[in-house]
Scaffold this active site. Structure first.
Site, PDB file in Angstrom:
ATOM      1  N   SER A  96     -25.639  77.465 -86.058  1.00 47.25           N
ATOM      2  CA  SER A  96     -26.172  78.824 -85.952  1.00 47.25           C
ATOM      3  C   SER A  96     -26.962  79.242 -87.179  1.00 47.25           C
ATOM      4  O   SER A  96     -27.847  80.110 -87.084  1.00 47.25           O
ATOM      5  CB  SER A  96     -25.023  79.816 -85.730  1.00 47.25           C
ATOM      6  N   GLY A 123     -22.441  77.109 -83.233  1.00 47.58           N
ATOM      7  CA  GLY A 123     -21.148  76.491 -83.000  1.00 47.58           C
ATOM      8  C   GLY A 123     -21.109  74.990 -83.151  1.00 47.58           C
ATOM      9  O   GLY A 123     -20.030  74.395 -83.084  1.00 47.58           O
ATOM     10  N   ASN A 153     -18.755  74.580 -89.222  1.00 52.12           N
ATOM     11  CA  ASN A 153     -17.930  74.721 -88.011  1.00 52.12           C
ATOM     12  C   ASN A 153     -16.911  73.606 -87.832  1.00 52.12           C
ATOM     13  O   ASN A 153     -16.162  73.619 -86.848  1.00 52.12           O
ATOM     14  CB  ASN A 153     -18.838  74.760 -86.773  1.00 52.12           C
ATOM     15  N   ASP A 241     -21.183  89.363 -90.861  1.00 55.73           N
ATOM     16  CA  ASP A 241     -19.819  89.085 -90.417  1.00 55.73           C
ATOM     17  C   ASP A 241     -19.095  88.192 -91.421  1.00 55.73           C
ATOM     18  O   ASP A 241     -18.102  87.566 -91.086  1.00 55.73           O
ATOM     19  CB  ASP A 241     -19.819  88.433 -89.024  1.00 55.73           C
ATOM     20  N   HIS A 244     -22.484  84.709 -91.145  1.00 55.94           N
ATOM     21  CA  HIS A 244     -23.893  84.609 -90.787  1.00 55.94           C
ATOM     22  C   HIS A 244     -24.732  85.550 -91.638  1.00 55.94           C
ATOM     23  O   HIS A 244     -24.320  86.683 -91.924  1.00 55.94           O
ATOM     24  CB  HIS A 244     -24.088  84.920 -89.304  1.00 55.94           C
TER      25      HIS A 244
END
Length: 277
Positions: A96, A123, A153, A241, A244
């Site tokens: 991402s 992801g 991830n 968040d 990101h």
């Protein structure tokens, strides 16, 4: 007894090296193949009689379609088609962090003019990116530079395994695109406050730095500095968040990356590009 040797060397000259050290010093491709380091200076590698355990982060695997809508495979198929339709100078591939960059204004300003393709899927782990590259996402293209950004991830893997998985991707690119430069993006810190995943990402970066120093066409670009404040926190202004990047966060990363890309592209003459078969 070592495979390929008639007799063992002196005891002090034969030593097994832990998988983690093999990953950081040799790259996952050789470690996963079951090599051991022999000799007092650890300068010679041969295949062991009993192969070392395969690094799970270096195993090429498609994403499981847990949602049931086949979106991941649809994105992969679109990327394969784009390889047939475009002639990129720069290829971005990863998770991402790569995918969302394309939605930013800074992408249009700095990267679109460089003739780029963006093969980021949210992801994705090292396993998923490796599978995608092995299954069509490098066909018909010969980019001058590939930017790789993946690894955050890989929750279930250790730092050593993640670094090995990333280096497996890098080794694939180096082998398949012999005149292409690779920019390996270091993992960013994550989480508002200090946490084990943040520590792991920092360790991955340290291991990657040790590995890429032995690969001439590869550069590690660590852009993690500045995101952690003096009190150890990350602010939502940089990562909405705490993982990101925001528009301002991407702009900070993009400036340094863009400068490096321009430098490499200026140093890469057209005649050095490998002709397509």
């Amino acid at each position: 007894m070592w495979a390929g040797r008639a007799a063992p060397a002196p005891a002090h000259a034969e030593v097994y090296v832990r998988y983690a050290v093999l990953v950081s010093r040799l790259g996952c491709a050789r470690a996963a193949a079951g090599f051991v380091v022999i000799g007092p200076n650890r300068g010679c590698c041969v295949r062991a009689a009993e192969p070392l355990r395969m690094n799970p982060a270096a195993r090429a695997e498609p994403r499981e379609d847990v949602e049931g809508d086949a979106r991941w495979m649809s994105q992969h198929n679109r990327f394969v088609q784009e390889c047939k339709d475009a002639e990129p100078d720069v290829l971005f591939v990863g998770d991402s962090m790569v995918q969302l960059m394309q939605q930013q204004e800074v992408w249009k300003e700095l990267f679109s003019p460089l003739h780029v393709l963006n093969f980021g899927i949210a992801g994705d782990t090292t396993c998923n990116v490796l599978w995608r590259l092995q299954n069509g996402e490098l066909q018909n293209i010969r980019p001058k530079v590939v930017v790789v950004w993946v690894g955050t991830n890989n929750y279930q893997h250790t730092a050593e395994q993640v670094a090995g998985g990333v280096m497996e991707i890098v080794q694939l690119l180096v082998n398949q695109l012999q005149h292409t430069k690779v920019i390996l993006m270091g993992l960013l810190p994550r989480g508002e406050k200090p946490n084990p995943l943040r520590q792991k990402n920092a360790e991955v970066n340290r291991l990657l730095q040790a590995s890429v120093s032995r690969l001439k066409p590869v550069q590690l670009l660590d852009v993690s500095s500045g995101f952690i404040h003096s009190d150890g926190t990350i602010v939502s202004r940089d990562m909405f968040d705490y993982l990101h990047l925001t528009a301002s966060g991407y702009r900070r990363v993009a400036k340094t990356l863009h400068e490096l890309l321009l430098q490499i592209l200026e140093e890469t003459p057209e005649e050095k590009q490998t002709p397509l078969p």
